[in-house]
Design a protein around this motif. Structure first.
Motif, PDB file in Angstrom:
ATOM      1  N   ARG A  47      -3.864   8.369   4.341  1.00 10.34           N
ATOM      2  CA  ARG A  47      -5.323   8.496   4.419  1.00 10.34           C
ATOM      3  C   ARG A  47      -5.976   7.294   3.750  1.00 10.34           C
ATOM      4  O   ARG A  47      -5.622   6.950   2.631  1.00 10.34           O
ATOM      5  CB  ARG A  47      -5.804   9.767   3.695  1.00 10.34           C
ATOM      6  N   ASP A  48      -6.933   6.672   4.440  1.00 10.51           N
ATOM      7  CA  ASP A  48      -7.711   5.563   3.867  1.00 10.51           C
ATOM      8  C   ASP A  48      -6.823   4.461   3.272  1.00 10.51           C
ATOM      9  O   ASP A  48      -7.103   3.949   2.183  1.00 10.51           O
ATOM     10  CB  ASP A  48      -8.672   6.083   2.785  1.00 10.51           C
ATOM     11  N   GLY A  49      -5.774   4.127   3.984  1.00  7.80           N
ATOM     12  CA  GLY A  49      -4.942   3.003   3.560  1.00  7.80           C
ATOM     13  C   GLY A  49      -3.966   3.321   2.440  1.00  7.80           C
ATOM     14  O   GLY A  49      -3.233   2.440   1.997  1.00  7.80           O
ATOM     15  N   ARG A  50      -3.987   4.568   1.982  1.00  7.58           N
ATOM     16  CA  ARG A  50      -3.075   4.955   0.885  1.00  7.58           C
ATOM     17  C   ARG A  50      -2.166   6.088   1.348  1.00  7.58           C
ATOM     18  O   ARG A  50      -2.477   6.804   2.296  1.00  7.58           O
ATOM     19  CB  ARG A  50      -3.883   5.445  -0.319  1.00  7.58           C
ATOM     20  N   ILE A  51      -1.067   6.252   0.648  1.00  7.78           N
ATOM     21  CA  ILE A  51      -0.163   7.362   0.940  1.00  7.78           C
ATOM     22  C   ILE A  51      -0.743   8.615   0.296  1.00  7.78           C
ATOM     23  O   ILE A  51      -1.026   8.629  -0.913  1.00  7.78           O
ATOM     24  CB  ILE A  51       1.251   7.054   0.402  1.00  7.78           C
ATOM     25  N   GLY A  52      -0.981   9.633   1.133  1.00  5.23           N
ATOM     26  CA  GLY A  52      -1.520  10.895   0.628  1.00  5.23           C
ATOM     27  C   GLY A  52      -0.406  11.767   0.066  1.00  5.23           C
ATOM     28  O   GLY A  52      -0.275  11.936  -1.137  1.00  5.23           O
ATOM     29  N   GLU A  53       0.440  12.285   0.986  1.00  3.79           N
ATOM     30  CA  GLU A  53       1.551  13.134   0.542  1.00  3.79           C
ATOM     31  C   GLU A  53       2.836  12.680   1.230  1.00  3.79           C
ATOM     32  O   GLU A  53       2.800  12.079   2.296  1.00  3.79           O
ATOM     33  CB  GLU A  53       1.336  14.603   0.922  1.00  3.79           C
ATOM     34  N   VAL A  54       3.947  13.002   0.601  1.00  7.66           N
ATOM     35  CA  VAL A  54       5.259  12.820   1.231  1.00  7.66           C
ATOM     36  C   VAL A  54       5.880  14.215   1.291  1.00  7.66           C
ATOM     37  O   VAL A  54       6.196  14.813   0.259  1.00  7.66           O
ATOM     38  CB  VAL A  54       6.138  11.852   0.419  1.00  7.66           C
ATOM     39  N   LEU A  55       6.010  14.762   2.525  1.00  7.08           N
ATOM     40  CA  LEU A  55       6.427  16.160   2.708  1.00  7.08           C
ATOM     41  C   LEU A  55       7.848  16.224   3.253  1.00  7.08           C
ATOM     42  O   LEU A  55       8.258  15.369   4.051  1.00  7.08           O
ATOM     43  CB  LEU A  55       5.479  16.852   3.688  1.00  7.08           C
ATOM     44  N   ALA A  56       8.608  17.220   2.815  1.00  8.55           N
ATOM     45  CA  ALA A  56       9.975  17.397   3.319  1.00  8.55           C
ATOM     46  C   ALA A  56       9.938  17.822   4.779  1.00  8.55           C
ATOM     47  O   ALA A  56       9.079  18.600   5.201  1.00  8.55           O
ATOM     48  CB  ALA A  56      10.705  18.436   2.473  1.00  8.55           C
ATOM     49  N   MET A 422      -2.921   0.384   8.242  1.00 13.93           N
ATOM     50  CA  MET A 422      -3.158  -0.148   9.591  1.00 13.93           C
ATOM     51  C   MET A 422      -1.813  -0.338  10.293  1.00 13.93           C
ATOM     52  O   MET A 422      -0.879  -0.901   9.706  1.00 13.93           O
ATOM     53  CB  MET A 422      -3.825  -1.524   9.527  1.00 13.93           C
ATOM     54  N   ILE A 423      -1.739   0.090  11.543  1.00 16.06           N
ATOM     55  CA  ILE A 423      -0.496  -0.070  12.304  1.00 16.06           C
ATOM     56  C   ILE A 423      -0.555  -1.378  13.084  1.00 16.06           C
ATOM     57  O   ILE A 423      -1.474  -1.612  13.864  1.00 16.06           O
ATOM     58  CB  ILE A 423      -0.292   1.118  13.265  1.00 16.06           C
ATOM     59  N   TYR A 424       0.426  -2.240  12.845  1.00 13.52           N
ATOM     60  CA  TYR A 424       0.486  -3.546  13.517  1.00 13.52           C
ATOM     61  C   TYR A 424       1.548  -3.576  14.602  1.00 13.52           C
ATOM     62  O   TYR A 424       1.567  -4.462  15.431  1.00 13.52           O
ATOM     63  CB  TYR A 424       0.768  -4.651  12.491  1.00 13.52           C
ATOM     64  N   ARG A 425       2.445  -2.587  14.542  1.00 14.52           N
ATOM     65  CA  ARG A 425       3.542  -2.590  15.514  1.00 14.52           C
ATOM     66  C   ARG A 425       4.072  -1.172  15.617  1.00 14.52           C
ATOM     67  O   ARG A 425       4.211  -0.480  14.611  1.00 14.52           O
ATOM     68  CB  ARG A 425       4.642  -3.512  15.002  1.00 14.52           C
TER      69      ARG A 425
END
Ligand code: ZN
Length: 432
Positions: A47-56, A422-425
């Motif tokens: 979200r907004d360029g940052r990692i929000g959560e890392v979920l299993a 941002m996704i570049y590829r």
């Protein structure tokens, strides 16, 4: 001025990237740079360029756009701590310095930056070159696609040393231009050392680069002679500290490496003739080693090609280049801290990931090699918001099919690249 916000928005959008929305990356596996372990399926919410959560597991997260990376390994975006985005070696390099303008090199650097990013390198430290500080600004403004850049600007050298910009000029030209000084990055005293660092500050550098010994590609006989006194190095390091800068030292010969380490530099680049004594000193002082095996192998290879290098360079390339991979092997065994760098610009930009393969060939475990370009590289840069995939960090995430820990060659197949969310590829994109 109703149009202004729209124009501004367009002007700041990356040239090729998708716009940021809440995204859920469904990774088949995830490299945990902190532990050096490969975790099984994870969903990373951005979200907004940052990692929000890392979920299993691979799960659908309401309100996000899912990206299927189920056959991929996700890792933090890589950092190459030694590149030169302003140029790329070729048999024409030496004459082009006389014929081309910095503007020509700047246009070329746009392509080099894009290739570097699309190969999975979301950050680089550019260790020498006038183009990089400007390229950094253009990338930050969204005008050009490329990695986040820490730029040294002009390298600091001594007269006739590696990175004296007038090496190889004929006498007429040399006399017309006059001897370069601290403004041009050439020093011969402690006072000039301080002035050269302050000049780099004035020009907008982020880090200081010195050429502590002679070098392979400069138009000069020696490839390894020491070229600074310890006191000059110390003056550079102390002055750099005033501006929050660290110092990276290009160094091949033993004596020059030793002086750079004693003078307090943060990283030794190349380090070709590091002895056991020097490595012990580096461990004691906490100095990092950045091997750049890729450059060593590249120049040793090109030294076999008639006409690729000038006659004064060719024997140096053959002799010194061939040794660096063995130095990296010895350094790993000795326990010196190793961080990732290629010296790309010597080799072709975009080929950076091959360094991982060379590191593994030198006996460095794949997980350690991957850490050297992620969590360790962030330590060298002095930042704590990148290099790991954890909540709150920058969303610099890349992915490749396969498992780089069991087959390191997977690193050259990166086909997903995200920087700052941002996704570049993406998988399926045509290779640029
Ligand atoms: Zn370099």
């Amino acid at each position: 001025m109703r149009l202004f916000p729209i124009v501004a928005l367009l002007a700041t959008a990356p040239a090729f990237a998708a716009q940021p929305t809440a995204t859920a990356l469904q990774c088949g596996q995830l490299f945990d740079a902190r532990s050096g372990k490969l975790l099984d399926a994870r969903t990373v919410v951005i979200r907004d360029g940052r990692i929000g959560e890392v979920l299993a597991g691979r799960i659908a997260v309401p309100g996000t756009q899912a990206i299927d990376l189920s056959s991929h390994t996700c890792t933090p975006g890589w950092t190459d701590l030694h590149v030169h985005l302003g140029d790329q070696s070729s048999p024409k390099s030496y004459e082009e310095e006389f014929r081309l303008d910095n503007i020509d090199f700047a246009f070329r650097s746009v392509g080099y930056a894009r290739k570097t990013l699309l190969a999975g390198f979301t950050s680089v430290r550019d260790l020498g070159g006038d183009v990089a500080p400007h390229l950094r600004d253009a990338i930050n403004q969204g005008l050009v696609d490329g990695p986040r850049i820490w730029a040294a600007g002009k390298s600091i050298a001594t007269t006739g040393g590696h990175a004296d910009p007038s090496n190889g000029y004929n006498a007429t030209l040399s006399h017309l231009i006059g001897p370069p000084g601290p403004t041009e990055g050439v020093i011969n005293s402690i006072d000039e050392a301080r002035q050269a660092v302050r000049q780099r500050y004035k020009e907008g550098s982020d880090v200081i680069k010195i050429t502590a010994t002679a070098g392979v590609l400069s138009y000069a006989k020696s490839g390894d002679a020491p070229q600074f006194t310890v006191d000059e190095v110390r003056a550079i390091v102390d002055t750099a500290r005033d501006y929050g800068y660290t110092v990276a030292a290009h160094a091949h010969g033993t004596e020059g490496i030793k002086r750079a380490v004693l003078g307090g530099v943060t990283t030794i680049e190349h380090g070709t003739y590091m002895t056991d004594e020097v490595m012990a000193l580096m461990k004691q002082k906490g100095t990092w080693y950045v091997p750049t095996i890729h450059a060593g192998r590249f120049v040793a290879d090109k030294a076999k090609v008639d006409g690729y290098f000038p006659d004064v360079v060719r024997p140096k390339a053959a002799r010194i280049g061939a040794l660096i991979q063995d130095t990296a092997a010895r350094a790993y065994k000795s326990g010196v801290k190793i961080a990732f760098g290629t010296d790309m610009g010597v080799g072709p930009h975009g080929d950076n990931a091959r360094e991982f393969i060379y590191m593994v060939e030198a006996g460095i475990p794949a997980a350690t090699a991957l850490q050297s370009a992620t969590i360790r590289a962030a330590e060298v840069l002095g930042v704590d918001d990148q290099g790991v995939i954890e909540a709150g960090k920058r969303a610099d995430i890349i992915a490749m099919p396969g498992n780089p820990l069991t087959d390191i060659r997977a690193v050259t197949a990166v086909d997903f690249v995200m920087k700052d969310g941002m996704i570049y590829r993406q998988p399926g994109d045509a290779r640029p």
